[in-house]
Design an enzyme around this catalytic site. Structure first.
Site, PDB file in Angstrom:
ATOM      1  N   SER A 117       0.788  -1.218   0.000  1.00 38.21           N
ATOM      2  CA  SER A 117       0.000   0.000   0.000  1.00 38.21           C
ATOM      3  C   SER A 117       0.825   1.275   0.000  1.00 38.21           C
ATOM      4  O   SER A 117       0.571   2.211   0.756  1.00 38.21           O
ATOM      5  CB  SER A 117      -0.934  -0.021   1.202  1.00 38.21           C
ATOM      6  N   ASP A 163      -6.791   0.424   3.261  1.00 42.26           N
ATOM      7  CA  ASP A 163      -5.400   0.892   3.223  1.00 42.26           C
ATOM      8  C   ASP A 163      -5.279   2.307   3.783  1.00 42.26           C
ATOM      9  O   ASP A 163      -4.378   2.623   4.557  1.00 42.26           O
ATOM     10  CB  ASP A 163      -4.874   0.859   1.784  1.00 42.26           C
TER      11      ASP A 163
HETATM   12  C1  GLA Z   1      -6.018  -3.595  -2.008  1.00 43.15           C
HETATM   13  C2  GLA Z   1      -7.141  -2.572  -1.835  1.00 43.15           C
HETATM   14  C3  GLA Z   1      -7.810  -2.733  -0.478  1.00 43.15           C
HETATM   15  C4  GLA Z   1      -8.224  -4.185  -0.255  1.00 43.15           C
HETATM   16  C5  GLA Z   1      -7.060  -5.126  -0.542  1.00 43.15           C
HETATM   17  C6  GLA Z   1      -7.474  -6.573  -0.463  1.00 43.15           C
HETATM   18  O1  GLA Z   1      -4.991  -3.338  -1.107  1.00 43.15           O
HETATM   19  O2  GLA Z   1      -6.624  -1.260  -1.923  1.00 43.15           O
HETATM   20  O3  GLA Z   1      -8.906  -1.855  -0.390  1.00 43.15           O
HETATM   21  O4  GLA Z   1      -9.364  -4.506  -1.005  1.00 43.15           O
HETATM   22  O5  GLA Z   1      -6.519  -4.904  -1.826  1.00 43.15           O
HETATM   23  O6  GLA Z   1      -7.803  -6.896   0.839  1.00 43.15           O
END
Ligand code: GLA
Length: 382
Positions: A117, A163
């Site tokens: 993230s 995230d």
């Molecule tokens: C990405 C998305 C999140 C979530 C994850 C899976 O990181 O940004 O919002 O859906 O995938 O858990």
């Protein structure tokens, strides 16, 4: 900060990447998640500009500086590449109050494409700096939701809010138990060292990209499954109802989505229960089951993620699972501290045997959310 800011920063904010302990692909189904913040952070130095423009550069994207009039930002003509994130955030904040022109210089150590993230870290650090300089009084949750809006409506990725909420609301030494429907939150103690454990992230080097269509496909399938079952979201199907729901769906892909979300939500609740009772070591089987469900039911894993998780399991870890959106990125490993070296060697050897470069393996420690840094220390006025 690198590169040297061409302006005297008035403020510096940093925000962390995150790892999700468990609760993957549940946030866009109104479900439960349990992320923690990483000690890997993106920093943004910022100062007001009098000309109403946002001017941004990044040490990680040399030659890709950009600028735009704050008032002219428009998702219909969105910036491309990394600039979409800061510009999208400024665009989203505009809906919450007057936003001033800003200079932004970014420097971050959250690896991009690793499922950790980096984009939410960038968004949140930018949002905190711009909100401060624009004198917008926003809570951490309001900032997180504005950043999610930037990601959904400006960048164009239909992500959930996990995230950004992790980057804004986590605390050191804890995982954040979050109900993504009500936004109720609880800080759950997560202290691997006290339990004689380590948490390792294996970055497979096979990048994941949420802008690829597969993430959006899964989201659409989950929504379709909920619609056919007559519920608001898959979160509303309980474990005892699952058998009947699967039979009613009668479609393998939709049934896989439902089975993953319902069982994953149950695993999050169980993980919270174990952590609250100081039983971190017992999380292993839940991590293992989560990975299997993401691989077999939701089908969002990738061969290198499976290789990393299986090798870590064979080398004696307590549990391992892919993290984040999937299709590439990283694997989280929970292991006894004494097993760390063996796991590192086993994973490196397994990748080498198949002709892949050694993956980066880092120990991660549950850390703090976004914070204001000391301007005097980091970027003395010149
Ligand atoms: C990405 C998305 C999140 C979530 C994850 C899976 O990181 O940004 O919002 O859906 O995938 O858990």
């Amino acid at each position: 900060m690198r590169p040297a800011a061409r302006f005297a920063p008035e403020t510096i904010w940093s925000a962390p990447g995150r790892v999700n302990l468990i609760g993957e692909h549940t946030d866009y189904n109104d479900g439960f998640v349990l992320p923690f913040a990483l000690d890997l952070r993106v920093r943004v130095a910022a100062a007001r500009r009098a000309d109403g423009r946002v001017v941004a550069s990044s040490a990680q994207a040399p030659g890709e500086d950009g600028e735009a009039l704050v008032a002219a930002l428009d998702p219909a003509a969105a910036a491309r590449g990394w600039l979409a994130y800061p510009f999208g955030v400024v665009w989203a904040l505009r809906a919450l109050g007057p936003v001033c022109g800003v200079d932004l210089v970014v420097d971050g150590v959250v690896p991009a494409g690793s499922g950790l993230s980096s984009s939410a870290a960038l968004e949140c650090a930018v949002a905190c700096a711009v909100a401060e300089l624009s004198r917008l009084a926003l809570s951490p949750v309001e900032i997180a939701l504005a950043c999610r809006r930037a990601e959904n409506d400006y960048v164009g990725v239909p992500s959930g809010a996990m995230d950004q909420l992790a980057a804004m609301c986590c605390t050191a030494g804890h995982a954040l138990f979050l109900d993504t429907r009500t936004l109720a939150m609880e800080q759950v103690p997560l202290d691997p060292a006290a339990a004689g454990c380590v948490l390792l992230v294996i970055d497979t080097g096979h990048p994941h990209s949420l802008t690829s269509s597969s993430y959006a496909d899964r989201r659409r399938s989950c929504e379709e499954a909920a619609k056919r079952l007559g519920v608001r979201a898959l979160r509303d199907v309980t474990e005892p109802e699952l058998g009947a729901a699967l039979a009613a769906l009668g479609d393998e892909v939709l049934a896989g989505c439902a089975r993953h979300v319902v069982t994953e939500n149950a695993r999050v609740l169980e993980a919270v229960h174990l952590l609250s009772a100081g039983r971190l070591r017992e999380l292993g089987p839940l991590l293992h089951a989560s990975h299997a469900s993401l691989r077999d039911d939701l089908e969002v894993s990738a061969p290198l993620l499976d290789l990393a998780a299986e090798t870590a399991e064979d080398a004696g870890c307590l549990g391992a699972r892919m993290v984040g959106g999937g299709f590439g990125g990283s694997v989280l490993v929970l292991a006894d501290a004494a097993a760390e070296a063996v796991i590192r060697e086993a994973v490196t050897a397994a990748f080498a045997r198949r002709g892949f470069e050694a993956p980066a393996v880092v120990e991660v420690v549950p850390s703090d959310a976004a914070r204001r840094e000391d301007v005097a220390e980091l970027a003395p006025r010149g």
